[in-house]
Design an enzyme around this catalytic site. Structure first.
Site, PDB file in Angstrom:
ATOM      1  N   CYS A 171       0.802  -1.042   0.103  1.00 58.27           N
ATOM      2  CA  CYS A 171       0.054   0.006   0.004  1.00 58.27           C
ATOM      3  C   CYS A 171       0.965   1.333  -0.035  1.00 58.27           C
ATOM      4  O   CYS A 171       0.437   2.372  -0.559  1.00 58.27           O
ATOM      5  CB  CYS A 171      -0.932  -0.008   1.239  1.00 58.27           C
ATOM      6  SG  CYS A 171      -0.532  -0.312   2.675  1.00 58.27           S
ATOM      7  N   ASP A 202      21.063   3.106  -0.174  1.00 57.15           N
ATOM      8  CA  ASP A 202      20.860   2.972   1.346  1.00 57.15           C
ATOM      9  C   ASP A 202      22.323   3.057   1.868  1.00 57.15           C
ATOM     10  O   ASP A 202      23.109   3.144   1.204  1.00 57.15           O
ATOM     11  CB  ASP A 202      20.011   1.824   1.641  1.00 57.15           C
ATOM     12  CG  ASP A 202      20.779   0.455   1.489  1.00 57.15           C
ATOM     13  OD1 ASP A 202      21.764   0.373   0.977  1.00 57.15           O
ATOM     14  OD2 ASP A 202      20.255  -0.631   2.010  1.00 57.15           O
TER      15      ASP A 202
END
Length: 301
Positions: free
Chosen positions: A142, A198
Site C-alpha cells: 500500500c 541505502d
C-alpha cells in the site's frame, strides 16, 4: 521556479470515494483488525489516523494493543475469524527480524498491506494478476502504491512507447522491504531506471523493457550522481541525522517525495523542484482499504 506542494489528502479523496462506493454496494462493512504493540510514537499515530480514515470509508477497524509475545497468537486468531476481512500490522511489533517473520504469518487473503511473500513474489516477477484469466488483480504494497499514484498525479510520465515510464530515471533513498525495494521494483516494472541507495551502497533496478520483469545489479553510482540524473526523487530515511537533499543536488523540475516521518529535504528544493510531496500517509490508508475491499470480494466470490 517554485515547486507545487501536492497534498496527498486531496489525491486520496477520489480513492476514498471509490472504496466507500464499493463498501455500500457490498452491503456489509468490511472488518479490519490492526495489531499494535506501542502505546505512543509513529506507529500509534498511524494507527489512529488509519482507524479514522477507515471509518470515513465505511470500514470497521479495530486496533488491538498486544505485547510482542502475544502477536503470533493474535494473528492466528484474526486469520481464523470469519468476521475479519483484513489484518494490518503496525511496525515495529517486535524486532526487525521478527517483524519480517510476522508478516509471513498473515493469511495472504487478509493481507491488506500486500507485504506477504505471496504478493511480493508476484510483484518481483511482474505478474499483475493472480489467475491466468486475469480476473483477480495482484495486491500491491500500500505505501509504494500510494507513492506511485502521487507521482502520476504530480506529472510523472514516460517518453517512450514500450512501457509507461520508459525514459524516466528515479532515485529512491531507502531499500527497506516495506517501502524502498518494492517501490523501486514497481517503477522499474513500468519502465523506469531506478537508482536505489541505502547505507550499504547503491544498486540499479533496470527497467522491464525487453524482459518480463526488472533486473537488479550492483552499482557504483554515488548519491550526487543519482540525484543529478533523477527526474523523480523519493526519500524514506527515518533519521534526523540524514543529510537533507538540497536544491543544488537535484535536477531542475524534478519531482520530490518525502516518505519518512521526518523531513528528508531541505526547504531549498522548493526553488528547483516542479512538485514536492511532503508526506504520503493519507493515500497509503486509502490504498490499504482498497486492497481490503478487493480481498474481501475475492474471498466471497
Amino acid at each position: 521556479m517554485t515547486a507545487t506542494v501536492l497534498d496527498p489528502s486531496t489525491v486520496a479523496k477520489q480513492y476514498r470515494a471509490e472504496v466507500r462506493a464499493s463498501v455500500e454496494a457490498r452491503g456489509r462493512a468490511p472488518r479490519v483488525v490492526g495489531l499494535l504493540s506501542q502505546e505512543e510514537g509513529p506507529a500509534a499515530t498511524y494507527a489512529h489516523y488509519a482507524t479514522r480514515g477507515a471509518s470515513a470509508m465505511g470500514i470497521d477497524m479495530a486496533v488491538r494493543q498486544v505485547a510482542p509475545a502475544e502477536v503470533v497468537a493474535a494473528i492466528a486468531q484474526a486469520n481464523l475469524d470469519p468476521e475479519v476481512d483484513g489484518i494490518f500490522l503496525y511496525y515495529p511489533l517486535a524486532s526487525r527480524a521478527e517483524d519480517r517473520w510476522l508478516r509471513e504469518l498473515v493469511d495472504p487473503r487478509k493481507d491488506v498491506e500486500g507485504m506477504h511473500s505471496y504478493w511480493s513474489r508476484l510483484l518481483y516477477e511482474n505478474r499483475r494478476y493472480v489467475d491466468d484469466e486475469q480476473t483477480q488483480r495482484a495486491i500491491l504494497p500500500c505505501t509504494p502504491l500510494a507513492i506511485l499514484k502521487l507521482l502520476h498525479e504530480a506529472g510523472m510520465r514516460g517518453t517512450g512507447e514500450e512501457a509507461p515510464l520508459q525514459g524516466v530515471t528515479a532515485c529512491v533513498i531507502n531499500r527497506s522491504d516495506i517501502v524502498g525495494r518494492p517501490l523501486s521494483a514497481m517503477l522499474a516494472n513500468d519502465g523506469a531506471r531506478v537508482h536505489s541507495l541505502d547505507l550499504t551502497g547503491s544498486v540499479v533496478f533496470e527497467p522491464a523493457i525487453g524482459r518480463r520483469a526488472h533486473d537488479v545489479r550492483e552499482s557504483g553510482v554515488t548519491r550526487a550522481e543519482a540525484l543529478a540524473q533523477a527526474d523523480v526523487v523519493i526519500t524514506g530515511v527515518p533519521s534526523s541525522s540524514f543529510e537533507l537533499v538540497r536544491a543544488d543536488e537535484i535536477r531542475e523540475g524534478a519531482i520530490c517525495v518525502n516518505v519518512a516521518e521526518v523531513e528528508n529535504f531541505d526547504e531549498s528544493i522548493l526553488e528547483r523542484a516542479s512538485v514536492y510531496v511532503p508526506r504520503v500517509g493519507p493515500l497509503t490508508i486509502a490504498m490499504a482499504m482498497r486492497n481490503l475491499v478487493r480481498l474481501a470480494a475475492t474471498r466471497e466470490a
